[in-house]
Write a protein that holds these residues in place. Structure first.
Motif, PDB file in Angstrom:
ATOM      1  N   PHE A  67       0.911  -1.108  -0.194  1.00 24.48           N
ATOM      2  CA  PHE A  67       0.086  -0.123   0.002  1.00 24.48           C
ATOM      3  C   PHE A  67       0.853   1.450   0.158  1.00 24.48           C
ATOM      4  CE2 PHE A  67      -3.913  -1.819   2.403  1.00 24.48           C
ATOM      5  CZ  PHE A  67      -4.127  -2.823   1.570  1.00 24.48           C
ATOM      6  N   THR A  68       0.403   2.217  -0.762  1.00 24.61           N
ATOM      7  CA  THR A  68       1.021   3.712  -0.597  1.00 24.61           C
ATOM      8  C   THR A  68       0.073   4.670  -0.274  1.00 24.61           C
ATOM      9  OG1 THR A  68       2.560   2.913  -2.477  1.00 24.61           O
ATOM     10  CG2 THR A  68       2.437   5.098  -1.940  1.00 24.61           C
ATOM     11  N   ILE A  69       0.397   5.557   0.551  1.00 24.74           N
ATOM     12  CA  ILE A  69      -0.502   6.616   1.003  1.00 24.74           C
ATOM     13  C   ILE A  69       0.077   7.905   0.335  1.00 24.74           C
ATOM     14  CG2 ILE A  69       0.746   6.910   3.289  1.00 24.74           C
ATOM     15  CD1 ILE A  69      -2.062   7.855   4.351  1.00 24.74           C
ATOM     16  N   SER A  70      -0.770   8.857  -0.042  1.00 27.61           N
ATOM     17  CA  SER A  70       0.046   9.991  -0.615  1.00 27.61           C
ATOM     18  C   SER A  70      -0.979  11.117  -0.300  1.00 27.61           C
ATOM     19  CB  SER A  70       0.092   9.836  -1.914  1.00 27.61           C
ATOM     20  OG  SER A  70      -1.149   9.370  -2.812  1.00 27.61           O
ATOM     21  N   ARG A  71      -0.905  12.303  -0.563  1.00 30.20           N
ATOM     22  CA  ARG A  71      -1.684  13.314  -0.568  1.00 30.20           C
ATOM     23  C   ARG A  71      -1.502  14.430  -1.588  1.00 30.20           C
ATOM     24  NH1 ARG A  71      -1.370  15.687   5.268  1.00 30.20           N
ATOM     25  NH2 ARG A  71      -2.638  17.328   4.657  1.00 30.20           N
ATOM     26  N   ASP A  72      -2.607  14.845  -2.185  1.00 27.82           N
ATOM     27  CA  ASP A  72      -2.440  15.889  -3.149  1.00 27.82           C
ATOM     28  C   ASP A  72      -2.927  17.254  -2.722  1.00 27.82           C
ATOM     29  OD1 ASP A  72      -2.793  17.722  -5.448  1.00 27.82           O
ATOM     30  OD2 ASP A  72      -3.461  16.048  -7.041  1.00 27.82           O
ATOM     31  N   SER A  73      -2.087  18.248  -2.241  1.00 26.57           N
ATOM     32  CA  SER A  73      -2.667  19.712  -1.893  1.00 26.57           C
ATOM     33  C   SER A  73      -3.620  20.422  -2.761  1.00 26.57           C
ATOM     34  CB  SER A  73      -1.496  20.341  -1.552  1.00 26.57           C
ATOM     35  OG  SER A  73      -0.777  19.714  -0.352  1.00 26.57           O
ATOM     36  N   ALA A  74      -3.200  20.175  -4.219  1.00 23.34           N
ATOM     37  CA  ALA A  74      -4.021  20.819  -5.234  1.00 23.34           C
ATOM     38  C   ALA A  74      -5.351  20.474  -5.126  1.00 23.34           C
ATOM     39  CB  ALA A  74      -3.512  20.928  -6.337  1.00 23.34           C
ATOM     40  N   LYS A  75      -5.733  19.274  -4.850  1.00 17.64           N
ATOM     41  CA  LYS A  75      -7.120  18.396  -4.821  1.00 17.64           C
ATOM     42  C   LYS A  75      -7.345  18.337  -3.498  1.00 17.64           C
ATOM     43  CE  LYS A  75      -6.281  16.249  -9.320  1.00 17.64           C
ATOM     44  NZ  LYS A  75      -6.356  15.234  -9.956  1.00 17.64           N
ATOM     45  N   ASN A  76      -6.770  18.744  -2.725  1.00 18.58           N
ATOM     46  CA  ASN A  76      -7.195  18.379  -1.125  1.00 18.58           C
ATOM     47  C   ASN A  76      -7.811  17.166  -0.928  1.00 18.58           C
ATOM     48  OD1 ASN A  76      -7.082  21.283  -0.439  1.00 18.58           O
ATOM     49  ND2 ASN A  76      -9.038  21.658  -1.063  1.00 18.58           N
ATOM     50  N   THR A  77      -7.085  16.105  -1.587  1.00 22.83           N
ATOM     51  CA  THR A  77      -7.406  14.698  -1.507  1.00 22.83           C
ATOM     52  C   THR A  77      -6.131  13.904  -0.929  1.00 22.83           C
ATOM     53  OG1 THR A  77      -8.972  15.021  -3.452  1.00 22.83           O
ATOM     54  CG2 THR A  77      -8.316  12.896  -2.831  1.00 22.83           C
ATOM     55  N   MET A  78      -6.511  12.930  -0.285  1.00 22.54           N
ATOM     56  CA  MET A  78      -5.475  12.005   0.192  1.00 22.54           C
ATOM     57  C   MET A  78      -6.062  10.602  -0.560  1.00 22.54           C
ATOM     58  SD  MET A  78      -4.897  10.229   3.780  1.00 22.54           S
ATOM     59  CE  MET A  78      -6.794   9.670   4.053  1.00 22.54           C
ATOM     60  N   TYR A  79      -4.842   9.649  -1.106  1.00 23.49           N
ATOM     61  CA  TYR A  79      -5.131   8.415  -1.589  1.00 23.49           C
ATOM     62  C   TYR A  79      -4.450   7.298  -0.854  1.00 23.49           C
ATOM     63  CZ  TYR A  79      -5.933  11.835  -5.540  1.00 23.49           C
ATOM     64  OH  TYR A  79      -6.499  12.856  -6.153  1.00 23.49           O
ATOM     65  N   LEU A  80      -5.075   6.104  -1.031  1.00 26.00           N
ATOM     66  CA  LEU A  80      -4.341   4.949  -0.609  1.00 26.00           C
ATOM     67  C   LEU A  80      -4.309   4.056  -1.705  1.00 26.00           C
ATOM     68  CD1 LEU A  80      -3.215   3.528   1.828  1.00 26.00           C
ATOM     69  CD2 LEU A  80      -5.316   2.244   2.052  1.00 26.00           C
ATOM     70  N   GLN A  81      -3.276   3.974  -2.618  1.00 31.20           N
ATOM     71  CA  GLN A  81      -2.988   2.814  -3.287  1.00 31.20           C
ATOM     72  C   GLN A  81      -2.719   1.513  -2.807  1.00 31.20           C
ATOM     73  OE1 GLN A  81      -3.132   3.553  -7.093  1.00 31.20           O
ATOM     74  NE2 GLN A  81      -3.193   1.266  -6.981  1.00 31.20           N
ATOM     75  N   MET A  82      -3.817   0.440  -3.195  1.00 36.96           N
ATOM     76  CA  MET A  82      -3.424  -0.886  -2.552  1.00 36.96           C
ATOM     77  C   MET A  82      -3.159  -1.719  -3.662  1.00 36.96           C
ATOM     78  SD  MET A  82      -6.531  -0.491   0.035  1.00 36.96           S
ATOM     79  CE  MET A  82      -7.933  -0.626  -1.107  1.00 36.96           C
ATOM     80  N   THR A  83      -2.403  -2.547  -3.742  1.00 38.49           N
ATOM     81  CA  THR A  83      -1.859  -3.577  -4.511  1.00 38.49           C
ATOM     82  C   THR A  83      -1.633  -4.799  -3.864  1.00 38.49           C
ATOM     83  OG1 THR A  83       0.534  -3.140  -4.461  1.00 38.49           O
ATOM     84  CG2 THR A  83      -0.667  -1.763  -6.087  1.00 38.49           C
ATOM     85  N   SER A  84      -1.547  -5.997  -4.582  1.00 39.02           N
ATOM     86  CA  SER A  84      -1.511  -7.301  -4.012  1.00 39.02           C
ATOM     87  C   SER A  84      -2.351  -7.543  -3.150  1.00 39.02           C
ATOM     88  CB  SER A  84       0.262  -7.442  -3.415  1.00 39.02           C
ATOM     89  OG  SER A  84       0.787  -7.323  -4.508  1.00 39.02           O
ATOM     90  N   LEU A  85      -3.724  -7.092  -3.115  1.00 41.75           N
ATOM     91  CA  LEU A  85      -4.637  -7.263  -2.148  1.00 41.75           C
ATOM     92  C   LEU A  85      -4.826  -8.865  -1.639  1.00 41.75           C
ATOM     93  CD1 LEU A  85      -7.099  -4.530  -3.603  1.00 41.75           C
ATOM     94  CD2 LEU A  85      -6.212  -4.714  -1.347  1.00 41.75           C
ATOM     95  N   LYS A  86      -5.291  -8.972  -0.641  1.00 41.73           N
ATOM     96  CA  LYS A  86      -5.400 -10.227   0.136  1.00 41.73           C
ATOM     97  C   LYS A  86      -6.939 -10.150   0.682  1.00 41.73           C
ATOM     98  CE  LYS A  86      -0.500 -10.289   1.367  1.00 41.73           C
ATOM     99  NZ  LYS A  86       0.223 -10.727   2.611  1.00 41.73           N
ATOM    100  N   PRO A  87      -7.465 -11.481   0.779  1.00 38.55           N
ATOM    101  CA  PRO A  87      -8.636 -11.516   1.370  1.00 38.55           C
ATOM    102  C   PRO A  87      -8.588 -10.921   2.643  1.00 38.55           C
ATOM    103  CG  PRO A  87      -8.211 -13.621   0.296  1.00 38.55           C
ATOM    104  CD  PRO A  87      -6.705 -12.916   0.264  1.00 38.55           C
ATOM    105  N   GLU A  88      -7.808 -10.811   3.464  1.00 32.28           N
ATOM    106  CA  GLU A  88      -7.737 -10.396   4.844  1.00 32.28           C
ATOM    107  C   GLU A  88      -7.712  -8.775   5.013  1.00 32.28           C
ATOM    108  OE1 GLU A  88      -5.539 -12.577   3.715  1.00 32.28           O
ATOM    109  OE2 GLU A  88      -3.436 -12.526   4.593  1.00 32.28           O
ATOM    110  N   ASP A  89      -7.685  -8.085   3.898  1.00 29.72           N
ATOM    111  CA  ASP A  89      -7.685  -6.816   3.466  1.00 29.72           C
ATOM    112  C   ASP A  89      -9.231  -6.255   3.469  1.00 29.72           C
ATOM    113  OD1 ASP A  89      -4.754  -6.728   1.176  1.00 29.72           O
ATOM    114  OD2 ASP A  89      -4.767  -6.170   3.448  1.00 29.72           O
TER     115      ASP A  89
END
Length: 115
Positions: A67-89
């Protein structure tokens, strides 16, 4: 009242990817530490990742490298990029904005990972 709006959840197969978004007002976004929390069915809400106003990040061990967390100040938005997802997620993902002792939660977005 601080409004946080999450989006991007859904159903995905194990090994797949999703990107979650959390939008809020500019004033709140600029002064708050932002975080993503995961609540699995029948369990307590737990921190997944957090990003400071300066961009410093921290992750819970189970998502490091996936997972990668990021924030875009121009859009006032935070993101969570989730890869290799598992059932426990699987569970509801909430975003949180916090500063000092004050905090606000979003309404949550459901992520379901099928095996």
């Amino acid at each position: 009242q601080v409004q946080l709006v999450e989006s991007g959840g859904g159903l995905v197969q194990a090994g797949g990817s999703l990107r979650l978004s959390c939008a809020t007002s500019g004033r709140i976004f600029s002064i708050s530490t932002m975080g993503w929390y995961h609540q699995a069915p029948g369990k307590q809400r737990e921190l997944v990742a957090e990003i400071s106003t300066r961009g410093s990040t921290r992750y819970t061990d189970s998502v490091k490298g996936r997972f990668t967390i990021s924030r875009d100040s121009a859009k006032n938005t935070m993101y969570l990029q989730m890869t290799s997802l598992k059932p426990e997620d699987t569970g509801v993902y909430y975003c949180k904005a916090s500063r000092d002792s004050a905090y606000s939660w979003g309404q949550g977005t459901q992520v379901t990972v099928s095996s």
